[in-house]
Design a protein around this motif. Sequence first.
Motif, short mmCIF file in Angstrom:
data_model
loop_
_atom_site.label_atom_id
_atom_site.label_comp_id
_atom_site.label_asym_id
_atom_site.label_seq_id
_atom_site.Cartn_x
_atom_site.Cartn_y
_atom_site.Cartn_z
N VAL A 196 8.58 12.28 10.97
CA VAL A 196 7.45 13.20 11.15
C VAL A 196 7.94 14.63 11.03
CG1 VAL A 196 5.74 14.08 12.80
CG2 VAL A 196 6.07 11.61 12.56
N ALA A 197 9.03 14.96 11.71
CA ALA A 197 9.58 16.32 11.67
C ALA A 197 10.04 16.70 10.27
CB ALA A 197 10.75 16.43 12.65
N ASP A 198 10.51 15.73 9.50
CA ASP A 198 10.98 16.00 8.13
C ASP A 198 9.85 16.07 7.11
OD1 ASP A 198 13.57 16.08 9.05
OD2 ASP A 198 14.08 14.04 8.39
N GLY A 199 8.61 15.85 7.56
CA GLY A 199 7.47 15.97 6.65
C GLY A 199 7.13 14.72 5.87
N LEU A 200 7.67 13.58 6.27
CA LEU A 200 7.34 12.33 5.58
C LEU A 200 5.87 11.98 5.78
CD1 LEU A 200 8.53 10.00 3.92
CD2 LEU A 200 9.01 8.84 6.07
N TYR A 201 5.30 12.44 6.90
CA TYR A 201 3.89 12.22 7.20
C TYR A 201 3.19 13.56 7.32
CZ TYR A 201 5.83 7.76 8.63
OH TYR A 201 6.50 6.57 8.65
N THR A 202 1.94 13.62 6.91
CA THR A 202 1.12 14.79 7.14
C THR A 202 0.36 14.54 8.43
OG1 THR A 202 0.88 15.21 4.78
CG2 THR A 202 -0.77 16.19 6.24
N VAL A 203 0.56 15.40 9.41
CA VAL A 203 -0.10 15.24 10.71
C VAL A 203 -1.34 16.12 10.72
CG1 VAL A 203 0.15 15.47 13.20
CG2 VAL A 203 2.10 14.74 11.81
N GLU A 204 -2.46 15.52 11.03
CA GLU A 204 -3.75 16.23 10.98
C GLU A 204 -4.40 16.22 12.36
OE1 GLU A 204 -6.59 18.49 9.52
OE2 GLU A 204 -5.02 17.76 8.19
N SER A 205 -4.80 17.40 12.79
CA SER A 205 -5.55 17.51 14.04
C SER A 205 -6.96 17.00 13.79
CB SER A 205 -5.60 18.95 14.50
OG SER A 205 -6.53 19.10 15.55
N ILE A 206 -7.45 16.14 14.65
CA ILE A 206 -8.81 15.63 14.46
C ILE A 206 -9.82 16.37 15.31
CG2 ILE A 206 -8.02 13.34 13.78
CD1 ILE A 206 -8.90 12.38 16.59
N VAL A 208 0.84 -1.20 0.00
CA VAL A 208 0.00 0.00 0.00
C VAL A 208 0.88 1.24 0.00
CG1 VAL A 208 -1.65 1.35 1.35
CG2 VAL A 208 -1.97 -1.10 1.09
N ALA A 209 1.90 1.26 0.85
CA ALA A 209 2.79 2.41 0.94
C ALA A 209 3.54 2.64 -0.38
CB ALA A 209 3.78 2.22 2.09
N ALA A 210 3.90 1.58 -1.07
CA ALA A 210 4.62 1.72 -2.34
C ALA A 210 3.70 2.18 -3.46
CB ALA A 210 5.27 0.39 -2.71
N PHE A 211 2.42 1.87 -3.35
CA PHE A 211 1.44 2.22 -4.38
C PHE A 211 1.22 3.73 -4.47
CE2 PHE A 211 -3.03 3.00 -5.56
CZ PHE A 211 -3.00 2.49 -6.85
N ASP A 212 1.22 4.41 -3.35
CA ASP A 212 0.93 5.85 -3.31
C ASP A 212 2.09 6.54 -2.60
OD1 ASP A 212 -0.11 8.40 -3.07
OD2 ASP A 212 -2.10 7.69 -2.51
N THR A 213 2.78 7.40 -3.32
CA THR A 213 3.98 8.01 -2.77
C THR A 213 3.71 9.34 -2.04
OG1 THR A 213 4.43 9.09 -4.89
CG2 THR A 213 5.47 6.94 -4.48
N ARG A 214 2.44 9.75 -1.98
CA ARG A 214 2.14 10.97 -1.23
C ARG A 214 2.37 10.70 0.25
NH1 ARG A 214 -3.84 11.83 -3.26
NH2 ARG A 214 -3.73 9.61 -2.84
#
Length: 103
Positions: free
Chosen positions: A53-63, A15-21
């Motif tokens: 996370v700090a480098d922006g590899l993940y988008t962190v969203e407040s829920i 799944v992670a390889a399928f979508d690089t966003r």
Amino acid sequence: MFDGEPDLGRRANGVAAFDTRPLVLPEPLLVEIGYMLGSRASASAEADFLRDVADGLYTVESIFRWCVGALAERLGITRVATLDTRHFPVVKPRHISAFTLLP
């Protein structure tokens, strides 16, 4: 291996390889992931994750705003008290065109 499913890790990587966003992670999940990595893998794995996370590899969203918006929508509320006037307007309710933000 995840709970008796040796195939799960391979499928998750697919799944992670399928979508690089960047993956979107809800804020509360960061604590859980950090804890699991630190307690089940290593402190180094936890540090690597936090660095990603700090480098922006993940988008962190407040829920929080989404939860408040969903509850207000469910109850038919049109006015919401919030100090988050910069981000809260992106919550688009179905029952009105936009929430009236207070104060």
